[in-house]
Motif scaffolding. Structure first.
Motif, PDB file in Angstrom:
ATOM      1  N   ILE A 145      15.086   1.404   3.586  1.00 50.23           N
ATOM      2  CA  ILE A 145      15.396   2.821   3.419  1.00 50.23           C
ATOM      3  C   ILE A 145      15.279   3.169   1.941  1.00 50.23           C
ATOM      4  N   LYS A 146      14.377   4.100   1.640  1.00 51.31           N
ATOM      5  CA  LYS A 146      14.193   4.525   0.247  1.00 51.31           C
ATOM      6  C   LYS A 146      15.180   5.654  -0.062  1.00 51.31           C
ATOM      7  N   VAL A 147      15.950   5.417  -1.110  1.00 49.00           N
ATOM      8  CA  VAL A 147      16.992   6.371  -1.493  1.00 49.00           C
ATOM      9  C   VAL A 147      16.816   6.708  -2.972  1.00 49.00           C
ATOM     10  N   LEU A 159       0.850  -1.193   0.000  1.00 51.88           N
ATOM     11  CA  LEU A 159       0.000   0.000   0.000  1.00 51.88           C
ATOM     12  C   LEU A 159       0.881   1.237   0.000  1.00 51.88           C
ATOM     13  N   ASP A 160       0.524   2.200  -0.829  1.00 48.15           N
ATOM     14  CA  ASP A 160       1.304   3.419  -0.995  1.00 48.15           C
ATOM     15  C   ASP A 160       0.598   4.543  -0.234  1.00 48.15           C
ATOM     16  N   THR A 161       0.603   4.453   1.081  1.00 45.70           N
ATOM     17  CA  THR A 161      -0.089   5.448   1.914  1.00 45.70           C
ATOM     18  C   THR A 161       0.457   5.398   3.329  1.00 45.70           C
ATOM     19  N   VAL A 201       4.082  -1.541   3.277  1.00 42.99           N
ATOM     20  CA  VAL A 201       3.651  -0.154   3.061  1.00 42.99           C
ATOM     21  C   VAL A 201       4.850   0.659   2.561  1.00 42.99           C
ATOM     22  N   THR A 202       4.586   1.495   1.558  1.00 50.58           N
ATOM     23  CA  THR A 202       5.611   2.432   1.072  1.00 50.58           C
ATOM     24  C   THR A 202       5.161   3.858   1.380  1.00 50.58           C
ATOM     25  N   SER A 203       6.158   4.727   1.555  1.00 52.01           N
ATOM     26  CA  SER A 203       5.835   6.132   1.799  1.00 52.01           C
ATOM     27  C   SER A 203       6.895   6.986   1.125  1.00 52.01           C
ATOM     28  N   ASN A 204       6.573   8.229   0.947  1.00 53.45           N
ATOM     29  CA  ASN A 204       7.563   9.208   0.506  1.00 53.45           C
ATOM     30  C   ASN A 204       7.107  10.567   1.049  1.00 53.45           C
ATOM     31  N   PRO A 205       7.902  11.617   0.921  1.00 56.48           N
ATOM     32  CA  PRO A 205       7.506  12.903   1.515  1.00 56.48           C
ATOM     33  C   PRO A 205       6.187  13.449   0.967  1.00 56.48           C
ATOM     34  N   THR A 206       5.889  13.187  -0.288  1.00 55.09           N
ATOM     35  CA  THR A 206       4.632  13.681  -0.867  1.00 55.09           C
ATOM     36  C   THR A 206       3.436  12.956  -0.247  1.00 55.09           C
ATOM     37  N   ILE A 207       3.588  11.660  -0.054  1.00 55.31           N
ATOM     38  CA  ILE A 207       2.520  10.873   0.585  1.00 55.31           C
ATOM     39  C   ILE A 207       2.326  11.356   2.035  1.00 55.31           C
ATOM     40  N   CYS A 208       3.422  11.650   2.718  1.00 58.03           N
ATOM     41  CA  CYS A 208       3.324  12.163   4.099  1.00 58.03           C
ATOM     42  C   CYS A 208       2.619  13.514   4.111  1.00 58.03           C
ATOM     43  N   ALA A 228      15.717   1.428  -3.828  1.00 59.91           N
ATOM     44  CA  ALA A 228      16.177   2.523  -4.695  1.00 59.91           C
ATOM     45  C   ALA A 228      14.959   3.090  -5.414  1.00 59.91           C
ATOM     46  N   THR A 229      14.763   4.398  -5.266  1.00 60.35           N
ATOM     47  CA  THR A 229      13.516   4.987  -5.762  1.00 60.35           C
ATOM     48  C   THR A 229      13.793   6.098  -6.783  1.00 60.35           C
ATOM     49  N   ALA A 230      12.715   6.734  -7.232  1.00 63.86           N
ATOM     50  CA  ALA A 230      12.781   7.803  -8.246  1.00 63.86           C
ATOM     51  C   ALA A 230      13.434   7.292  -9.525  1.00 63.86           C
ATOM     52  N   PRO A 284      10.628   1.549 -10.025  1.00 70.05           N
ATOM     53  CA  PRO A 284      10.385   2.325 -11.249  1.00 70.05           C
ATOM     54  C   PRO A 284       9.032   3.025 -11.178  1.00 70.05           C
ATOM     55  N   TYR A 285       9.007   4.278 -11.638  1.00 65.79           N
ATOM     56  CA  TYR A 285       7.801   5.115 -11.582  1.00 65.79           C
ATOM     57  C   TYR A 285       6.966   4.913 -12.841  1.00 65.79           C
ATOM     58  N   TYR A 286       6.079   3.945 -12.773  1.00 64.85           N
ATOM     59  CA  TYR A 286       5.377   3.473 -13.968  1.00 64.85           C
ATOM     60  C   TYR A 286       4.596   4.585 -14.682  1.00 64.85           C
ATOM     61  N   ASN A 287       3.673   5.215 -13.959  1.00 60.43           N
ATOM     62  CA  ASN A 287       2.827   6.216 -14.641  1.00 60.43           C
ATOM     63  C   ASN A 287       3.619   7.462 -15.033  1.00 60.43           C
ATOM     64  N   ARG A 288       4.578   7.833 -14.186  1.00 55.78           N
ATOM     65  CA  ARG A 288       5.382   9.017 -14.542  1.00 55.78           C
ATOM     66  C   ARG A 288       6.182   8.737 -15.815  1.00 55.78           C
ATOM     67  N   MET A 289       6.662   7.497 -15.976  1.00 53.49           N
ATOM     68  CA  MET A 289       7.352   7.146 -17.229  1.00 53.49           C
ATOM     69  C   MET A 289       6.390   7.237 -18.399  1.00 53.49           C
ATOM     70  N   ALA A 346       7.392  -2.042  -8.498  1.00 55.33           N
ATOM     71  CA  ALA A 346       6.873  -1.015  -9.409  1.00 55.33           C
ATOM     72  C   ALA A 346       5.927  -0.085  -8.645  1.00 55.33           C
ATOM     73  N   ALA A 347       5.982   1.215  -8.983  1.00 54.73           N
ATOM     74  CA  ALA A 347       5.256   2.243  -8.223  1.00 54.73           C
ATOM     75  C   ALA A 347       4.693   3.289  -9.166  1.00 54.73           C
ATOM     76  N   SER A 348       3.988   4.258  -8.572  1.00 56.44           N
ATOM     77  CA  SER A 348       3.408   5.364  -9.343  1.00 56.44           C
ATOM     78  C   SER A 348       2.394   4.845 -10.356  1.00 56.44           C
ATOM     79  N   PHE A 349       1.354   4.195  -9.850  1.00 57.89           N
ATOM     80  CA  PHE A 349       0.314   3.663 -10.733  1.00 57.89           C
ATOM     81  C   PHE A 349      -0.900   4.567 -10.718  1.00 57.89           C
ATOM     82  N   HIS A 350      -1.500   4.703 -11.880  1.00 59.83           N
ATOM     83  CA  HIS A 350      -2.730   5.486 -11.935  1.00 59.83           C
ATOM     84  C   HIS A 350      -3.921   4.673 -12.405  1.00 59.83           C
ATOM     85  N   ASN A 351      -3.717   3.409 -12.729  1.00 63.72           N
ATOM     86  CA  ASN A 351      -4.870   2.536 -13.002  1.00 63.72           C
ATOM     87  C   ASN A 351      -4.481   1.063 -12.821  1.00 63.72           C
TER      88      ASN A 351
END
Ligand SMILES: O=P(O)(O)OC[C@H]1O[C@](O)(CO)[C@@H](O)[C@@H]1O
Length: 233
Positions: free
Chosen positions: A86-88, A5-7, A25-32, A110-112, A132-137, A166-171
């Motif tokens: 640790i996400k880097v 879960l990305d929240t 669970v994954t998090s990043n500063p934007t999610i926080c 390893a992120t972004a 990998p940022y799927y939707n951003r790609m 894999a992350a950053s999904f929009h559907n």
């Protein structure tokens, strides 16, 4: 296959931990930021408590230099626990930090990651997961499915222990395509789960089955409430 879960929204984590086969669970500063201001370490410890020791918790560093990232990582490990991933970010400072932290035995995500180049370097640096940022790609006209596939091939060819998160999904289709292309793990927002499990077609199918059952066996009758031949003791 791992579903994360990305929240950092605790009620959602509690809810979906009970519903789906949750791996972490994954998090990043934007999610926080979406959660508003909160006591960071206390909140993350609460999430760890919900997940238990066996599910993975991924927390991101925010330092801009390798030294600052490593200091962030040490603080996260001290204040939450030493099993946190640790996400880097996968840039020059991040790769430097990843190599050092792996040397210390720290779990790394390893992120972004937008390119094959970044992902391949992170795999070779020993990252446990690459994100990998799927939707951003896709938005950048990069073939995200091909990138995930290339990572899967590289991991196999090099017998690396890295997993693709894999992350950053929009559907929902992006999620299943990433898995089909070789991602071992996917992290999804609650919006994806709601749209994937709350489709009107599913509700209609359940309503049709209920109607057919009730027409046959009687209204409000369930399988569990049917009379049985087994004598009740
Ligand atoms: O493009 P988005 O929706 O901001 O997603 C970025 C992604 O990066 C991550 O930080 C990678 O783990 C996820 O938490 C998030 O899914």
């Amino acid at each position: 296959m791992e579903f994360l879960l990305d929240t950092v929204h605790i009620p959602d984590i509690e809810k979906y931990n009970a519903i789906i086969p949750l791996s972490g669970v994954t998090s990043n500063p934007t999610i926080c930021k979406k959660e508003g201001h909160f006591e960071f370490f206390d909140h993350m410890c609460q999430i760890r408590h919900i997940l238990g020791p066996d599910k993975s918790l991924h927390v991101q560093v925010v330092g801009q230099t390798a030294e600052a990232m490593i200091a962030d990582a040490h603080m996260i490990l001290k204040e939450i626990d030493d099993q946190v991933f640790i996400k880097v970010p996968t840039n020059e400072a991040g790769l430097t930090a990843i190599k050092q932290l792996k040397h210390e035995g720290v779990h790394i995500t390893a992120t972004a990651i937008y390119t094959e180049f970044q992902g391949l370097l992170a795999i070779q640096a020993g990252a446990d997961y690459i994100a990998p940022y799927y939707n951003r790609m896709a938005n950048m006209n990069i073939d995200a499915a091909a990138v995930v596939q290339a990572f899967a091939n590289a991991i196999n060819a090099n017998q690396a222990n890295t997993k693709i998160l894999a992350a950053s999904f929009h559907n929902v289709a992006q999620v299943t395509t990433a898995l089909a292309c070789g991602a071992q793990a996917v992290t999804m927002g609650v919006d994806i789960l709601k749209s994937g499990l709350g489709m009107p077609a599913i509700g209609q199918a359940v309503a049709d089955f209920t109607q057919d059952w009730e027409e046959n066996f009687g209204a409000h009758q369930t399988v569990a409430s049917l009379p049985t031949e087994t004598p009740q003791i």
